[in-house]
Design an enzyme around this catalytic site. Structure first.
Site, PDB file in Angstrom:
ATOM      1  N   HIS A 162      30.300  24.063 -23.499  1.00  0.00           N
ATOM      2  CA  HIS A 162      30.872  25.169 -24.272  1.00  0.00           C
ATOM      3  C   HIS A 162      30.995  26.419 -23.406  1.00  0.00           C
ATOM      4  O   HIS A 162      30.141  26.682 -22.550  1.00  0.00           O
ATOM      5  CB  HIS A 162      30.065  25.453 -25.541  1.00  0.00           C
ATOM      6  CG  HIS A 162      28.639  25.846 -25.328  1.00  0.00           C
ATOM      7  ND1 HIS A 162      28.244  27.151 -25.099  1.00  0.00           N
ATOM      8  CD2 HIS A 162      27.497  25.119 -25.339  1.00  0.00           C
ATOM      9  CE1 HIS A 162      26.922  27.208 -24.986  1.00  0.00           C
ATOM     10  NE2 HIS A 162      26.443  25.985 -25.115  1.00  0.00           N
TER      11      HIS A 162
ATOM     12  N   ASP B 201      31.103  29.711 -24.362  1.00  0.00           N
ATOM     13  CA  ASP B 201      30.448  30.949 -24.768  1.00  0.00           C
ATOM     14  C   ASP B 201      28.974  30.956 -24.375  1.00  0.00           C
ATOM     15  O   ASP B 201      28.392  29.916 -24.056  1.00  0.00           O
ATOM     16  CB  ASP B 201      30.587  31.172 -26.271  1.00  0.00           C
ATOM     17  CG  ASP B 201      29.985  30.035 -27.097  1.00  0.00           C
ATOM     18  OD1 ASP B 201      30.147  28.862 -26.703  1.00  0.00           O
ATOM     19  OD2 ASP B 201      29.354  30.319 -28.125  1.00  0.00           O
TER      20      ASP B 201
ATOM     21  N   ASP C 155      23.034  28.499 -19.950  1.00  0.00           N
ATOM     22  CA  ASP C 155      23.365  27.765 -21.174  1.00  0.00           C
ATOM     23  C   ASP C 155      24.697  28.320 -21.681  1.00  0.00           C
ATOM     24  O   ASP C 155      24.726  29.396 -22.251  1.00  0.00           O
ATOM     25  CB  ASP C 155      22.248  27.973 -22.195  1.00  0.00           C
ATOM     26  CG  ASP C 155      22.575  27.431 -23.575  1.00  0.00           C
ATOM     27  OD1 ASP C 155      23.529  26.646 -23.702  1.00  0.00           O
ATOM     28  OD2 ASP C 155      21.878  27.823 -24.527  1.00  0.00           O
TER      29      ASP C 155
ATOM     30  N   GLU D 256      30.148  27.871 -29.679  1.00  0.00           N
ATOM     31  CA  GLU D 256      29.021  26.970 -29.935  1.00  0.00           C
ATOM     32  C   GLU D 256      27.789  27.751 -30.360  1.00  0.00           C
ATOM     33  O   GLU D 256      27.064  27.357 -31.275  1.00  0.00           O
ATOM     34  CB  GLU D 256      28.730  26.141 -28.677  1.00  0.00           C
ATOM     35  CG  GLU D 256      27.744  25.000 -28.882  1.00  0.00           C
ATOM     36  CD  GLU D 256      26.292  25.382 -28.622  1.00  0.00           C
ATOM     37  OE1 GLU D 256      25.403  24.545 -28.837  1.00  0.00           O
ATOM     38  OE2 GLU D 256      26.039  26.539 -28.205  1.00  0.00           O
ATOM     39  N   GLU D 257      27.527  28.861 -29.675  1.00  0.00           N
ATOM     40  CA  GLU D 257      26.287  29.590 -29.919  1.00  0.00           C
ATOM     41  C   GLU D 257      26.275  30.307 -31.271  1.00  0.00           C
ATOM     42  O   GLU D 257      25.215  30.507 -31.853  1.00  0.00           O
ATOM     43  CB  GLU D 257      26.040  30.604 -28.793  1.00  0.00           C
ATOM     44  CG  GLU D 257      25.889  29.997 -27.411  1.00  0.00           C
ATOM     45  CD  GLU D 257      24.606  29.192 -27.233  1.00  0.00           C
ATOM     46  OE1 GLU D 257      23.891  28.959 -28.232  1.00  0.00           O
ATOM     47  OE2 GLU D 257      24.323  28.786 -26.097  1.00  0.00           O
TER      48      GLU D 257
ATOM     49  N   ASP E 141      24.891  20.021 -21.529  1.00  0.00           N
ATOM     50  CA  ASP E 141      24.283  21.174 -22.187  1.00  0.00           C
ATOM     51  C   ASP E 141      22.808  20.948 -22.506  1.00  0.00           C
ATOM     52  O   ASP E 141      22.294  21.458 -23.492  1.00  0.00           O
ATOM     53  CB  ASP E 141      25.058  21.489 -23.478  1.00  0.00           C
ATOM     54  CG  ASP E 141      24.668  22.824 -24.103  1.00  0.00           C
ATOM     55  OD1 ASP E 141      24.084  23.658 -23.389  1.00  0.00           O
ATOM     56  OD2 ASP E 141      24.920  23.013 -25.306  1.00  0.00           O
TER      57      ASP E 141
ATOM     58  N   HIS F   9      18.531  31.797 -24.548  1.00  0.00           N
ATOM     59  CA  HIS F   9      18.778  32.665 -25.702  1.00  0.00           C
ATOM     60  C   HIS F   9      17.944  33.946 -25.651  1.00  0.00           C
ATOM     61  O   HIS F   9      17.866  34.663 -26.641  1.00  0.00           O
ATOM     62  CB  HIS F   9      18.541  31.950 -27.044  1.00  0.00           C
ATOM     63  CG  HIS F   9      19.473  30.809 -27.289  1.00  0.00           C
ATOM     64  ND1 HIS F   9      19.569  30.165 -28.504  1.00  0.00           N
ATOM     65  CD2 HIS F   9      20.354  30.185 -26.473  1.00  0.00           C
ATOM     66  CE1 HIS F   9      20.463  29.202 -28.426  1.00  0.00           C
ATOM     67  NE2 HIS F   9      20.952  29.194 -27.198  1.00  0.00           N
TER      68      HIS F   9
END
Length: 500
Positions: A77, A79, A116, A146-147, A170, A458
């Site tokens: 992904h 983003d 990530d 995705e996030e 991922d 994150h």
């Protein structure tokens, strides 16, 4: 910016990661990066297209003589999670990341790194431009949002992809390969709560909880770290008997990140100020003791001097809201019986806010069982209906059912032994990999997920181990080449479009 990345090995991968670091790409703001990648593909003569949602696909024909090999989809992904330390101004829609290497790990200064899933994307791009690599038909699928919502995968066009094998890039653990993941859903709660002006004897106070580690709401949910929303509500609960009334509240920024900070303004009878300060100090000591060895940086404070508010929640509304938040599901709900050591069901109280009486909550429920996801979401609905709130469930996505007999997995395990001298751990992850959604749309796909060692995803502590990136690249390159030299019956269940 970030020129030092091009000196790292493997150079083709890190050169593309530099591009990603220099191109802002928080969820919902991937357009500039997509345009850049399309120009790059044009320069190499690679075909590319997008589906109706905007997901990007770049294709490369097979090496001559390998046209009959199973088609391989490299998937990641575009983003990234946008998190910065509170004292660090960073505009994720405009500013490049500022990276540095410390003791063999790559970090970003004061922000998330975007490893990530930037490293997976960079690896796929490096594979596409590697003309020395023998390969079958290749597709690189780059999904959006995705996030924030899994939106790209949820809205992926059906009957579009052509490959039969999918390599999701991922994952975040060295020496591991994932063959299953949790599903999940966002639970959104909204309410307009009654307010009343402050009384003459009330004073405005600021309550804050900071210093937690945060982290990924799936991967890190079982580690005992503090959730700032859960803990600040404990402080509000302790102040409730003193007559505290909530004015406003803000805690957490993303539903899929463990909240590191939370802040509230409240009204309190002036005569109770000393008692309130004592209770907060005592609770801070209790919380520090509870989190010792896990989350050492917690700070809880109550300060006077906040600007007086025109309105605060009524005493009854404040009590009901604090009590509802206090009993709301948070953290690990159940561990898996079939998969020892794996979380089955959990919830993250990700984002909570209150302003002018308007309450909003966004939680992320995850489970290996879709029925448990639905049940936990329903418990939220039942709970918050008691205070007159409206609850809805959004962005639900299915889990990925493990297949230990996957031919693609057999191939990966053999190569891992040959190249690295040991067997990989075969894992199921308590996080929302896109594989579950992709498998629902393309049920014939044979899939695995692997990646380099990433920690602190994150959060601004996100970092990636450089040595693990070299291993990841070695395995990915070997796997793509190996799959080009075996028959479709050995490496995948079907050839051609799996969902035509």
């Amino acid at each position: 910016m970030n020129a030092h990345l091009e000196q790292l090995s493997p150079r083709p991968l890190w050169r593309h990661f530099r591009t990603l670091c220099n191109t802002p790409r928080p969820s919902g703001h991937e357009a500039a990066l997509i345009a850049l990648l399309e120009r790059w593909a044009d320069g190499l003569g690679l075909a590319h297209d997008r589906d109706a949602f905007g997901n990007l696909r770049i294709r490369k024909p097979a090496t001559p003589g390998h046209e009959q090999a199973p088609g391989v989809i490299l998937q990641g992904h575009l983003d990234m999670v946008a998190q910065a330390n509170a004292d660090h101004p960073h505009d994720f829609t405009r500013d490049p990341l500022d990276t540095q290497v410390v003791n063999g790990w790559l970090h970003a200064r004061h922000t998330t790194l975007g490893a990530d899933n930037g490293l997976g994307v960079a690896a796929a791009l490096a594979i596409l431009e590697d003309d020395a690599l023998i390969h079958g038909p290749l597709e690189a699928l780059f999904t959006l949002e995705e996030e924030s919502s899994m939106g790209g995968a949820l809205n992926l066009a059906e009957g579009w992809l052509e490959g039969s094998l999918l390599l999701n890039l991922d994952s975040e653990d060295r020496g591991q390969v994932y063959i299953g993941c949790a599903g999940g859903a966002d639970v959104i709660v909204d309410a307009q709560l009654p307010t009343a002006p402050p009384a003459a004897d009330e004073t405005a106070l600021s309550l804050s909880l900071t210093g937690l580690s945060g982290g990924h709401s799936g991967i890190d949910i079982h580690k005992g770290r503090g959730n700032a929303n859960r803990l600040l509500v404990r402080a509000l609960r302790a102040l409730e008997p003193l007559g505290a009334r909530l004015v406003d509240y803000r805690g957490g920024t993303l539903r899929n990140a463990l909240p590191r900070e939370a802040f509230a303004t409240l009204m309190l009878p002036e005569e109770e100020l000393a008692h309130a300060q004592a209770r907060v100090a005592a609770l801070e000591a209790e919380l520090r003791a509870e989190l010792a060895g896990v989350d050492e940086g917690l700070s809880l404070s109550l300060a006077s001097g906040a600007a007086s508010a025109a309105e605060a929640l009524t005493a009854e509304a404040s009590r009901l809201l604090v009590r509802a938040l206090h009993v709301a599901p948070c953290g690990v709900e159940r561990m898996s019986v079939e998969l020892p050591g794996v979380v089955e069901t959990s919830n993250n109280l990700g984002v909570v806010s209150l302003a002018a009486g308007r309450f909003h909550l966004c939680a992320l429920v995850r489970s290996l069982r879709d029925s448990a996801t639905a049940d936990l979401a329903d418990r939220f609905r039942a709970l918050f209906e008691l205070i007159g709130a409206r609850t809805r469930v959004e962005n639900a996505y299915p889990g990925w059912t493990p297949d230990p007999e996957s031919p693609l997995l057999v191939c990966f395990r053999r190569l891992h032994r040959e190249r690295l001298g040991n067997d990989p751990e075969v894992k199921v992850i308590h996080a929302g990999l896109e594989c579950g959604i992709l498998g629902g749309k393309y049920p014939a796909l044979d899939m695995i997920s692997f990646g380099p060692l990433i920690r602190g995803a994150h959060s601004p502590d996100e970092r990636v181990e450089l040595a693990s990136v070299e291993e990841f690249w070695t395995l990915l390159r070997a796997l793509v080449e190996d799959l080009a030299t075996v028959g479709a019956e050995d490496a995948g269940r079907s050839s051609g479009a799996p969902n035509s």
